[in-house]
Design a protein around this motif. Sequence first.
Motif, PDB file in Angstrom:
ATOM      1  N   ARG A  47     -43.272 -25.742 -32.728  1.00 12.74           N
ATOM      2  CA  ARG A  47     -42.582 -24.593 -32.136  1.00 12.74           C
ATOM      3  C   ARG A  47     -42.538 -23.809 -33.452  1.00 12.74           C
ATOM      4  O   ARG A  47     -41.910 -24.185 -34.408  1.00 12.74           O
ATOM      5  N   ILE A  65     -40.533 -20.836 -35.145  1.00 13.72           N
ATOM      6  CA  ILE A  65     -39.197 -20.065 -35.145  1.00 13.72           C
ATOM      7  C   ILE A  65     -39.137 -19.244 -36.433  1.00 13.72           C
ATOM      8  O   ILE A  65     -39.404 -19.201 -37.349  1.00 13.72           O
ATOM      9  N   ASP A  69     -37.255 -18.271 -31.014  1.00 13.17           N
ATOM     10  CA  ASP A  69     -38.231 -19.617 -30.818  1.00 13.17           C
ATOM     11  C   ASP A  69     -39.328 -18.820 -29.947  1.00 13.17           C
ATOM     12  O   ASP A  69     -39.500 -18.576 -28.812  1.00 13.17           O
ATOM     13  N   ARG A 125     -34.345 -28.773 -33.587  1.00 11.46           N
ATOM     14  CA  ARG A 125     -33.903 -27.294 -33.563  1.00 11.46           C
ATOM     15  C   ARG A 125     -32.419 -27.445 -33.858  1.00 11.46           C
ATOM     16  O   ARG A 125     -31.640 -26.992 -33.087  1.00 11.46           O
ATOM     17  N   LEU A 140     -30.027 -18.370 -31.331  1.00 12.16           N
ATOM     18  CA  LEU A 140     -31.224 -18.891 -30.950  1.00 12.16           C
ATOM     19  C   LEU A 140     -31.513 -18.201 -29.663  1.00 12.16           C
ATOM     20  O   LEU A 140     -31.188 -18.611 -28.673  1.00 12.16           O
ATOM     21  N   VAL A 198     -34.758 -18.351 -27.230  1.00 15.02           N
ATOM     22  CA  VAL A 198     -35.938 -19.075 -26.815  1.00 15.02           C
ATOM     23  C   VAL A 198     -36.895 -18.051 -25.845  1.00 15.02           C
ATOM     24  O   VAL A 198     -36.413 -17.898 -24.689  1.00 15.02           O
TER      25      VAL A 198
END
Length: 224
Positions: free
Chosen positions: A89, A91, A105, A152, A167, A169
């Motif tokens: 993933r 970031i 993300d 994460r 964060l 996503v």
Amino acid sequence: MRRLIFLSLVGGLGLAALMALGIWQIQRLAWKEDLLRTIEARIAAAPVALPETPVEAQDRYRAVSVSGEVEAAELHVFWVTKTAETGYRIISPLLTEDGRRVLLDRGFVPAAAKERARATGAAAITGNLLWPDEGDWTTPAPEVDTNILYARDVAYMAERLGTEPVLIVARSASADSDVTPQPVTTAGIQNNHLQYAITWFSLALIWAAMTTYFLWRSRPKSEG
């Protein structure tokens, strides 16, 4: 007679305890299903602007829409998809139009694409706020030299990238064609309460049968 009373008492208490555990799991099932409906509604809700000071208790899973600049810095979180594909993933920091820097993300890339250059710059992001509950004492520490994380950890990622501990996503992004978004879903939230309830009620049935059998075996024998 004392033996019968003792077996009846033990059997009754054991049966009551097992039934209580089964009923408790049914109650937990109702609670979890209600929670999942709430989360799913929040995930699918119309996106709103990024809250000024997001709070996990009230903003977790909140759908947001943000425009800004995706910066080039990246952290790579080791990931395995539902189809068993391994990769990472991605970031990155997102500099919003009002000057805030938050974590984004961006989604998933295969392991072979880890070191490839990715599109940066202006982007319109739709996604969900998330405070992931990942990792425990068995989770490996981040590998700084190879830029690989195994969970994460919002606080850690924010410190590394110099952003707010927030964060987003992405579930869609205007700038990403080389990263596959991995939207927030409820798929990872376990709901095993029905299985647990069936287990406890099954044990209660077995316990009741065993108690009945022992009581029958211990009954006074008639003479003659």
